[in-house]
Enzyme design. Structure first.
Site, mmCIF file in Angstrom:
data_model
loop_
_atom_site.group_PDB
_atom_site.id
_atom_site.type_symbol
_atom_site.label_atom_id
_atom_site.label_comp_id
_atom_site.label_asym_id
_atom_site.label_seq_id
_atom_site.Cartn_x
_atom_site.Cartn_y
_atom_site.Cartn_z
ATOM 1 N N LYS A 59 0.699 -0.913 0.346
ATOM 2 C CA LYS A 59 0.058 -0.043 0.074
ATOM 3 C C LYS A 59 1.186 0.967 0.057
ATOM 4 C CE LYS A 59 -4.037 -2.096 2.009
ATOM 5 N NZ LYS A 59 -4.230 -2.848 3.374
ATOM 6 N N GLN A 79 -5.542 -1.381 9.316
ATOM 7 C CA GLN A 79 -4.482 -2.675 8.711
ATOM 8 C C GLN A 79 -6.038 -3.960 9.505
ATOM 9 O OE1 GLN A 79 -3.680 -3.738 5.647
ATOM 10 N NE2 GLN A 79 -4.302 -5.175 5.881
ATOM 11 N N ASP A 127 -11.742 2.751 3.680
ATOM 12 C CA ASP A 127 -12.076 1.607 3.220
ATOM 13 C C ASP A 127 -13.888 1.807 3.855
ATOM 14 O OD1 ASP A 127 -9.847 -0.672 3.761
ATOM 15 O OD2 ASP A 127 -9.459 -0.735 5.417
#
Ligand code: GUN
Length: 293
Positions: free
Chosen positions: A50, A94, A117
């Site tokens: 990422k 995460q 997200d």
């Protein structure tokens, strides 16, 4: 006949290219903060990728790596700081988090306008209500792949196998927005193969290696495999290899188009994360959304 391969790697690279081309025209580069707690090896690889791809797109990558025994309050305080930092446009924690942390509470701490997200209650509600908001990355990637393969999705039967918060449920709402007729199947669904054979678009998101066989697939269907399962394979270099939720070799004989694993949905997730970071920056700052995103 063998199915056409849906090249997620190439489609994701094209999206990243459009993002990289758009970033220099923005008043400043968008910034993505990624928070990793603990040392789960798979999560470390994801976070590294990422960060690398964020920088490659010309954006700012901020990484926070915290020890596995980080307290809930310490993580909450870090997120509060990132929420208040005007230079940060996107925040991603995460998952999975170590077991002692309350995942739902942590996600609830993220400013919805920075929630790249798309997992906060606010963004889930905006998705249900068809309001502007940040959409979850993996399901968005599935829609982009289906549209790239089939064009307009209006009227297509879409069966989604799996009802997770991260993929199945938001995917159902996103395909509904594309005017598909959507069915969500799960572990209690009766005669799953027969139901799946009604699908023009079949989304496999169950996390069970090679569960979806040729008998689940309507001839010519578009099959999108979200699964990333590590299985033992003594012939493979590291003694294991990745397979999807779809039995690829069997399914490709029936399907019209199919995503491989790896190289299908996986690369789309990060590309959609970068796109969400740009969209979050534009929404927060009142900048127009660049064309092509
Ligand atoms: N871990 C595996 N997939 C994801 C994802 O899409 N978002 C986050 N935050 N963590 C993950």
């Amino acid at each position: 006949m063998s199915a056409r391969l849906i090249d997620g790697k190439a489609i994701a690279a094209a999206l990243r290219q459009r993002i990289a081309a758009a970033v220099p025209a923005l008043p400043r580069p968008p910034a993505l903060a990624v928070v990793l707690v603990g040392d789960d090896p798979a999560s470390q690889v994801y976070v590294r990728n990422k960060a690398r791809q964020t920088r490659a797109a010309g954006m700012v990558s901020i990484e926070h790596r915290l020890p596995a025994d980080t307290a809930q309050e310490a993580l909450a305080a870090l997120l509060q700081g990132l929420n208040e930092d005007d230079a940060v446009d996107g925040i991603l924690v995460q998952l999975p988090l170590p077991a002692h942390l309350d995942e739902a509470a942590i996600i609830g701490q993220i400013d919805p306008d920075k929630d790249v997200d798309g997992l906060t209650e606010a963004n889930a509600g905006r998705l249900v209500l068809n309001r502007p908001g940040l959409r979850p990355c993996t399901p968005t990637g599935c829609v982009i792949l289906a549209r790239d393969t089939l064009g307009d999705l209006t009227g297509k039967n879409c069966v989604i196998v799996g009802r997770s918060i991260l993929v199945g449920k938001p995917a159902a709402l996103l395909f509904l927005q594309e005017n598909c007729t959507v069915t969500i199947a799960h572990s209690r669904t009766r005669d799953l193969p027969a139901l799946c054979r009604t699908a023009d678009i079949l989304i496999a998101a169950v996390g069970r290696p090679r569960m979806i066989g040729a008998d689940f697939i309507k001839p010519g269907a578009c099959v999108i495999d979200v699964g990333i399962n590590r299985i033992e394979d003594s012939a493979a270099e590291k003694g294991c290899r990745l397979v999807g939720d779809v039995d690829f070799e069997a399914a490709r004989k029936a399907a019209g188009a199919i995503t491989p694993v790896p190289g299908g949905v996986g690369p789309m997730t990060i590309a959609c994360l970068l796109r969400n970071t740009v969209l979050a920056a534009c929404a927060r700052k009142g900048w127009p959304v660049p064309e092509g995103l």
